[in-house]
Design an enzyme around this catalytic site. Structure first.
Site, short mmCIF file in Angstrom:
data_model
loop_
_atom_site.label_atom_id
_atom_site.label_comp_id
_atom_site.label_asym_id
_atom_site.label_seq_id
_atom_site.Cartn_x
_atom_site.Cartn_y
_atom_site.Cartn_z
N ASN A 7 21.73 -82.12 -42.91
CA ASN A 7 21.22 -83.37 -43.33
C ASN A 7 22.42 -83.50 -44.73
OD1 ASN A 7 20.43 -85.86 -44.50
ND2 ASN A 7 18.56 -85.24 -44.46
N ARG A 99 22.06 -84.67 -38.87
CA ARG A 99 21.41 -86.10 -38.98
C ARG A 99 22.50 -87.05 -39.39
NH1 ARG A 99 19.06 -88.76 -44.03
NH2 ARG A 99 17.72 -90.68 -43.14
N HIS A 189 14.46 -94.18 -39.92
CA HIS A 189 13.23 -93.18 -39.87
C HIS A 189 12.96 -92.96 -38.49
CE1 HIS A 189 11.58 -94.12 -44.05
NE2 HIS A 189 12.52 -93.06 -44.27
N ARG A 250 12.14 -99.26 -53.65
CA ARG A 250 12.75 -100.05 -53.02
C ARG A 250 11.63 -101.27 -52.92
NH1 ARG A 250 14.46 -96.52 -48.48
NH2 ARG A 250 16.52 -95.69 -49.16
N GLU A 396 11.38 -83.80 -38.74
CA GLU A 396 12.74 -84.28 -38.37
C GLU A 396 13.70 -83.21 -37.96
OE1 GLU A 396 13.82 -88.09 -40.35
OE2 GLU A 396 12.24 -87.33 -41.75
#
Length: 414
Positions: A7, A99, A189, A250, A396
């Site tokens: 990743n 990823r 996601h 965010r 993940e």
């Protein structure tokens, strides 16, 4: 098969080494061999390596670029110091799973990385200018370090949401803007939402077509997804990860006119406003203290800090609104799934989100809710609740490793 999962961020590389194959996947017996992270690439990097079952090693070292980072990961993985079972040389790494943040409309599933796939990832750079270039650097670095004979697989964050219907992914903008620039909801996601949906149907012993759930990935980044008959039919993140739920830094959903309003009032450029919405808003912006939910809960509990309480309340209220909206969009669901760092470890937040949803049939069992932290998986709603609630830790990296194996052997997920 030993799979290296990568990743790659703009200045970091996270990795895991996972031993898996089709038989181990079927038995849910994959073995995690090692993990780690290299941060602050381009200078004096902070490096953390950990072989499974051993204490982590943490040190600083100069790391020039992503290629140097991946070469350092490979050297350590094959070393006597790491002593990883089954890894003695780079020949023992059989495949690499990456990823990749954005696959646009082109990629609806994981794929072996060919030159054509690589060009497609490059074509999506406009949609993810901070992420896709780093993902590409990781792909090229792994290819150079391991050679072209080692298969590499791209697993896209956006792929799971490519089943959204047109009425869910289009914005009410002039249609020609979608045609020209592909402005639409993509969602993110996806790997996490897909993994917890798989675990849910495994726990229940049901098929993908019987899976009607709402998944809440709650961490520093947050998103909600409506999954009907095993497919994503709506999701809270949009063209970018800024839309939707309140997150660590965010803002989530806002009136778009705020951008110009803030630019005029504060003397900011639109890019500076976008940075404010991404990096200085959310839990951090409301509380003025931190983006860490654990610290906010402590502040609210120990000092009754008003803005800490307000940040938590707004966070939970927004999530509750999305649950209600998705229940309407789906015509009902069987379960709500909590995952991500906050979703898995904050019983108080789960309880606040579910408060007032009794009318939907969602009733938490207080003892079960408090018991499910630190990786514990299971149901947290009362026996017989019409709408169940589960905590399912996401994984993940495991899904990326499994997709890599499936792509190498050209086998579809069941």
């Amino acid at each position: 098969m030993n799979v290296l999962v990568l990743n790659c961020g703009s200045s970091s590389v996270k990795f895991q080494l996972i031993a898996t194959d089709l038989d181990l996947i079927a038995r849910n017996a994959d073995r995690k061999l090692a993990r780690g992270m290299i941060e602050r690439i381009g200078g004096e990097a902070i490096i953390t390596f950990r072989a499974e079952g051993r204490p982590p090693q943490r040190f600083a070292s100069a790391v020039r670029d992503h290629r140097a980072a991946i070469e350092q990961i490979l050297r350590w993985s094959c070393s006597a110091e790491a002593n990883i079972d089954g890894i003695h040389s780079i020949a023992d790494i059989h495949a690499v799973g990456h990823r990749v943040v954005h696959g646009g409309e082109r990629f609806a599933r994981s794929l072996i990385i060919t030159e054509e796939v690589l060009r497609g990832i490059e074509d999506c750079i406009d949609l993810a200018p901070l992420h896709n270039p780093a993902n590409i650097r990781g792909i090229m670095a792994a290819r150079e370090a391991l050679g072209p004979g080692v298969p590499q697989v791209a697993v896209f964050d956006t792929a799971f949401h490519q089943t959204l219907p047109e009425h869910a992914y289009l914005y009410a903008l002039p249609y020609q803007l979608y045609r020209r620039h592909r402005i639409r909801r993509y969602g993110f996601h996806g790997t996490s939402h897909r993994y917890v949906a798989y675990r849910y149907r495994t726990l229940r012993g049901i098929t993908r077509e019987q899976t009607d759930i709402i998944t809440l990935h709650l961490g520093n980044g947050c998103s909600a997804t409506a999954i009907k008959r095993g497919q994503s039919i709506d999701t809270s993140m949009g063209l970018t990860p800024l839309e939707g739920l309140v997150m660590g830094t965010r803002s989530g959903d806002i009136d778009p006119a705020i951008v110009d309003f803030l630019a005029a009032k504060e003397g900011l450029t639109t890019q500076e406003v976008e940075m404010l919405l991404n990096k200085q808003s959310g839990l951090l912006g409301i509380s003025g203290l931190t983006n860490d939910m654990r610290e906010l809960l402590d502040e609210a509990r120990e000092h009754d800090d008003r803005r800490a309480r307000l940040a938590i309340e707004i966070f939970c209220y927004r999530a509750r609104k999305y649950i209600g909206a998705y229940l309407a969009a789906m015509g009902g669901a069987d379960a709500v799934i909590f995952t991500g760092g906050i979703g898995e470890n904050a019983p108080d937040v789960r309880a606040r989100i579910c408060f007032g949803l009794d009318w939907t049939g969602l009733e938490l069992d207080q003892e079960k809710n408090l018991a499910h932290t630190n990786g514990k998986e299971g149901i947290i709603s009362r026996d017989g609740a019409r709408l169940a609630a589960y905590v399912i830790p996401t994984d993940e990296e495991l899904l990326i490793a499994r997709d890599t194996v499936r792509c190498v052997f050209a086998v579809e997920e069941h």
